[in-house]
Scaffold this motif. Sequence first.
Motif, PDB file in Angstrom:
ATOM      1  N   GLN A 428       1.526  -0.819  -0.036  1.00  0.00           N
ATOM      2  CA  GLN A 428      -0.357  -0.082   0.002  1.00  0.00           C
ATOM      3  C   GLN A 428       0.983   1.277  -0.019  1.00  0.00           C
ATOM      4  O   GLN A 428       1.742   1.287   0.825  1.00  0.00           O
ATOM      5  CB  GLN A 428      -1.035  -0.353   1.407  1.00  0.00           C
ATOM      6  N   CYS A 429       0.851   1.509  -0.792  1.00  0.00           N
ATOM      7  CA  CYS A 429       1.039   3.281  -0.861  1.00  0.00           C
ATOM      8  C   CYS A 429       0.671   4.352   0.220  1.00  0.00           C
ATOM      9  O   CYS A 429      -0.356   4.520   0.920  1.00  0.00           O
ATOM     10  CB  CYS A 429       1.181   4.091  -2.102  1.00  0.00           C
ATOM     11  N   GLU A 430       1.943   4.862   0.760  1.00  0.00           N
ATOM     12  CA  GLU A 430       1.617   5.413   2.481  1.00  0.00           C
ATOM     13  C   GLU A 430       0.907   7.000   1.887  1.00  0.00           C
ATOM     14  O   GLU A 430       0.930   7.611   2.422  1.00  0.00           O
ATOM     15  CB  GLU A 430       2.653   5.542   3.058  1.00  0.00           C
ATOM     16  N   SER A 431       1.679   7.545   0.695  1.00  0.00           N
ATOM     17  CA  SER A 431       0.958   8.933   0.417  1.00  0.00           C
ATOM     18  C   SER A 431      -0.136   9.072  -0.179  1.00  0.00           C
ATOM     19  O   SER A 431      -1.427   9.522   0.072  1.00  0.00           O
ATOM     20  CB  SER A 431       2.179   9.793  -0.119  1.00  0.00           C
ATOM     21  N   CYS A 432      -0.612   8.305  -1.068  1.00  0.00           N
ATOM     22  CA  CYS A 432      -2.666   7.951  -1.282  1.00  0.00           C
ATOM     23  C   CYS A 432      -2.909   6.989  -1.386  1.00  0.00           C
ATOM     24  O   CYS A 432      -4.084   6.917  -2.167  1.00  0.00           O
ATOM     25  CB  CYS A 432      -1.214   8.194  -3.345  1.00  0.00           C
ATOM     26  N   GLY A 433      -2.461   5.883  -1.070  1.00  0.00           N
ATOM     27  CA  GLY A 433      -3.044   4.401  -0.235  1.00  0.00           C
ATOM     28  C   GLY A 433      -3.536   3.556  -1.370  1.00  0.00           C
ATOM     29  O   GLY A 433      -4.394   2.969  -1.319  1.00  0.00           O
ATOM     30  N   PHE A 434      -2.693   3.977  -2.688  1.00  0.00           N
ATOM     31  CA  PHE A 434      -2.878   2.549  -3.473  1.00  0.00           C
ATOM     32  C   PHE A 434      -2.954   1.396  -3.698  1.00  0.00           C
ATOM     33  O   PHE A 434      -1.343   1.333  -2.411  1.00  0.00           O
ATOM     34  CB  PHE A 434      -2.000   3.382  -5.167  1.00  0.00           C
ATOM     35  N   VAL A 435      -3.145   0.509  -3.840  1.00  0.00           N
ATOM     36  CA  VAL A 435      -2.252  -0.750  -3.922  1.00  0.00           C
ATOM     37  C   VAL A 435      -2.975  -1.819  -4.688  1.00  0.00           C
ATOM     38  O   VAL A 435      -4.441  -1.707  -5.366  1.00  0.00           O
ATOM     39  CB  VAL A 435      -3.809  -1.776  -2.413  1.00  0.00           C
ATOM     40  N   ALA A 468       8.436   2.203  -6.586  1.00  0.00           N
ATOM     41  CA  ALA A 468       7.141   3.539  -6.201  1.00  0.00           C
ATOM     42  C   ALA A 468       6.375   3.535  -6.745  1.00  0.00           C
ATOM     43  O   ALA A 468       5.763   2.875  -7.440  1.00  0.00           O
ATOM     44  CB  ALA A 468       8.320   4.658  -7.516  1.00  0.00           C
ATOM     45  N   CYS A 469       4.824   4.040  -6.185  1.00  0.00           N
ATOM     46  CA  CYS A 469       3.686   4.027  -6.597  1.00  0.00           C
ATOM     47  C   CYS A 469       3.415   4.498  -7.664  1.00  0.00           C
ATOM     48  O   CYS A 469       4.241   5.189  -7.836  1.00  0.00           O
ATOM     49  CB  CYS A 469       3.065   4.785  -5.301  1.00  0.00           C
ATOM     50  N   PRO A 470       3.075   3.626  -8.280  1.00  0.00           N
ATOM     51  CA  PRO A 470       2.215   3.576  -9.609  1.00  0.00           C
ATOM     52  C   PRO A 470       1.491   5.038  -9.816  1.00  0.00           C
ATOM     53  O   PRO A 470       1.243   5.379 -10.927  1.00  0.00           O
ATOM     54  CB  PRO A 470       2.416   2.810 -10.465  1.00  0.00           C
ATOM     55  N   SER A 471       0.891   5.259  -9.053  1.00  0.00           N
ATOM     56  CA  SER A 471       0.021   6.004  -9.033  1.00  0.00           C
ATOM     57  C   SER A 471       0.394   7.864  -8.603  1.00  0.00           C
ATOM     58  O   SER A 471       0.118   8.630  -9.698  1.00  0.00           O
ATOM     59  CB  SER A 471      -1.200   6.000  -8.269  1.00  0.00           C
ATOM     60  N   CYS A 472       1.492   8.260  -7.555  1.00  0.00           N
ATOM     61  CA  CYS A 472       1.955   9.331  -7.376  1.00  0.00           C
ATOM     62  C   CYS A 472       3.145   8.830  -7.481  1.00  0.00           C
ATOM     63  O   CYS A 472       3.579  10.371  -6.840  1.00  0.00           O
ATOM     64  CB  CYS A 472       1.174   9.548  -5.940  1.00  0.00           C
ATOM     65  N   HIS A 473       4.226   8.392  -7.253  1.00  0.00           N
ATOM     66  CA  HIS A 473       5.566   8.276  -7.010  1.00  0.00           C
ATOM     67  C   HIS A 473       6.103   7.761  -6.285  1.00  0.00           C
ATOM     68  O   HIS A 473       7.065   8.602  -5.639  1.00  0.00           O
ATOM     69  CB  HIS A 473       5.937   9.276  -8.465  1.00  0.00           C
TER      70      HIS A 473
HETATM   71 ZN    ZN Z   1       1.202   6.135  -3.773  1.00  0.00          ZN
END
Ligand code: ZN
Length: 721
Positions: A428-435, A468-473
Motif C-alpha cells: 500500500q502506498c502510504e501517501s495516496c493509499g494505492f493498492v 515507487a507508487c505507480p499512481s503518485c510516484h
Molecule cells: Zn501513491
Amino acid sequence: VILHIALPTPLDRLFEYRFDGLEAPPLGARVRVNFSGRPMLGFVAGSSAESLLTNKKLKRIEELVDARSLFQAELWQTLEFAARYYQHSLGEVLSQALPSAMRQRERSREPGIDYIVLSAATDSSALHRAAKTSAQGALIELLRFGALSTIQLDAALPAWRAAYQQLAKRHVVERFRVSQFDPPPINHSRPSLNVEQQAALNTIHSKARYQAYLLFGITGSGKTEVYLRAIQQVLEKGQQALLLVPEIGLTPQTVQRIRERLAARVGVMHSNLSDSERELCWQSALAGRLDVVIGTRSAVFCQFPDLGLIVIDEEHDASYKQMEGFRYHARDLALKRAHLRGIPIILGSATPSLESLRNASANRLHLLTLSQRARAASLPRIELIDLRTQSQQDGLSLRAEQEIRAALSAGEQVLVFRNRRGFAQQLQCESCGFVPHCPRCEQALTVHRKAHALKCHYCGYQQPLHSACPSCHSEQLAAIGAGTERIQDALAQRFAEWPIVRIDRDAIRSKGALEKALARVGDGAPCILVGTQMLAKGHDFPKLTLVVVIGCDAGLHSLDFRASERLVQLLFQVSGRAGRAERPGRVLIQSHQPEHPLLQLLFKQNYTEIAQHLMHEREQTKLPPFAAAAMLRAESADVLRLQEFMQQARALFPVSQTLECFGPMPALLPKRAGKHRAQLVLTSAERGTLHQAIKSWRTALPALTRADLHYSLDIDPMDFS
Ligand code: ZN
Ligand code: ADP
Ligand code: ZN
C-alpha cells in the motif's frame, strides 16, 4: 449388434455404433470410434439388436480395444450410480475413473519391469558358439553375470533387441517380468494397543460384511495404529486393502512407515506421480500384485481381486471432493463401493465432518472413540493471546516471542502456523493509499519479496515488485500483513542461533524438498518450523511442544457456510502437533477477538461441543447436513451475459414449499482470471426431491447458454468460493 457407447463428452447420453461381431462386448470394454470426425475412446455401456436410426447412418466401431471389461461389477455399478447421483455424463465419469494414461492410449502394457536372462546353465563357451552375430555375442557376454533389465540393456547395447529375438527363438535367452512392488523387510516392532484401540479393533473384526465405522480419535490417539492392525488382519485372510489419505497427507514417511509395518506390497497413487506411474499402480492392484494401495482422492477407483477393507484417513478433509469436471466426493463413493462389495469401511478423524457426525447419530456409521493420547498424558493446553493488549511486530506478539525462546532454550521444537504464503498480503502506498490489484481477479496482489514480485494467488498473474507508487510516484510503500516468508525473516532476526525451516508451496517447490525439510525436524534438535496448512496434518514430531497460530481471525468471518467448520478443524489439527510424546504441549492462538464463541469453544479442546454448536447453526439455517444442496456455477467475461443466464436459469427452477433457490449471487471470488463468476444455490430437506428437480431442470440449461459462458453443476458442494 448395435452398441451403446458412453463417450467422454459433456453430452449426457449414449451414442449408437454398429459392431460387426456376433455378440456384444462386455460392458466397460473400451472401443475406438469416430465422433464427429474425431477419434475417441469410449466405453461399451449397452447393446441392442435394433437402432432408432436407420442402419445406414450408423457409424461402425473402429476397434474393440479391450476384450474384457476394465471395471469389476461393483465399480461399474458405483460409477453408474455416480453418474446419476452427480448428474454427470457417464462417459466422463468412466473416463475419470481410469488413470489418465489409459484414457488416451489404447493398449496398456503389463506393468512391471522386463528382465532378460540366459536360459540354460550351459557354460559360456557353448553359449558363445550359439551366437551367430557379434551383437548376439555381445548380449550373451553382458548377461553372463546375471539378468539385466531392458532399461539397462538399452543403455549398454542399443542393438540388443534384434539379437535377443534371434537368441530367444533358439531358447538361449528368455525374458521375465518383475513387479516393482516387492515387499520390503519386515519391521516387527509395534506398540501393544491400549484398551480403547483394542476395543475399536475388536468391533471392526467382529463383522466381515459391510459396516461403516467412524473412528473418532483425538489427535495423537493412535488411529493409524488401528488402521494398520485392521489392514493386517485383512491381508492375513489373503485380501487387499485401500487406504485413502488427504492430498497433502501423503508424505514419503507415512508410506515408508506403512510399508515396513505391514511387510506388504504397497502401491502409492497421488497427483505428483507421472501418468505411467499411476497406471502401473492401478494395473498392478487389479492384477493382484499389490496388497495395499495408499492414495489420494482418485485412488478410490482402484480395483483389487478381493478387496477386504477401505480406510479413509482424515475423512473430513476437503481434498476428497473433486472441484472440477466430475465433482465427486471420494468418501461417499468409497462408502458406496464398500456397501456393494459387502466389506467394512473405516472413516477416521480427530475432527469429523458434520455430515459424518450426523450419520453416526443416525446409526448409519458405527461410532468408535479414542479419547486418550497414545503416548502423551493429555491434549495440549490452548491459550488465547489478545492482540488488542499486546504489541506485535511482523505478526508476532511479544508474548509468543518469549514463549518461543523459552521452548527453544529447553531443547524443544516450535511450530509457527500461518495459513498464508508470501511476504505480505498487500502493498500500500502510504501517501495516496494505492493498492496494486490483479487486473484479472480484482484482488490485492500478494507481496513476494524474495522473488521480487507481486503475485495473484488466485490466477497466477504476476508482475515485478514496485519500488515507487505507480499512481503518485511516492517511494513510501508499506507491506501490509505478514505471510510465512515475512514471519520466517522476523524469526530469523530474533532467533539467529536456531535453525528455521519453512514449509509452504513456495519453499517446497522441488521434488524431495519436503522430505529434506521434514528430515531436519525429524532429528529432534531444537528448531522453528514455519508454515501453512501443509504442516497441519499427519506429522508426528515428538519434540514439538509449542504451536503458535498467527492470523486466523479472517476465517471467523468468511461468508462460506463451511468456513467455521474448516477453521475449527484446521486449528484442532495444528494444535494436535504439539506435545504428542512425553513433554506436554501448548498452543498460543493470537487473535483480535479472543472472546469469539468459536475460539472460546476451541479453548476447551472439546471438538464434540464445537460440532454441536456448528450443527445447531446449520439446522437453523437449513444447510447441510440438515438439507441437501446443489450449486449451479457459471462464469463469463461478459457480466451482462452471465446475469442474464443466471436469471433465466433461476426462473426455470421449480421453487416450491420443499425446494429452495438462493441467488443468483456473485461467487466469493466474484472475478477470476478475467471471468465474472456467479452462483445459484439449490436446497431441499429431501435429497430425492432436490435431485429429481435438478434432473429435469438441467436439461433446459444448454438452451440458455451462449458463447463465452461456462456453467457447471455441483451436487453436495463443499464450498461457495
Ligand atoms: Zn501513491
Ligand atoms: P493419530 O493418527 O491418531 O493422530 P498416530 O497413529 O500418529 O495418532 O499415533 C501417535 C503416536 O502414538 C505415534 O507415534 C504412534 O506410534 C504412537 N502410538 C500409537 N498407538 C500406541 C500405543 N498403543 N502405544 C504406544 N504408542 C502408540
Ligand atoms: Zn488474478
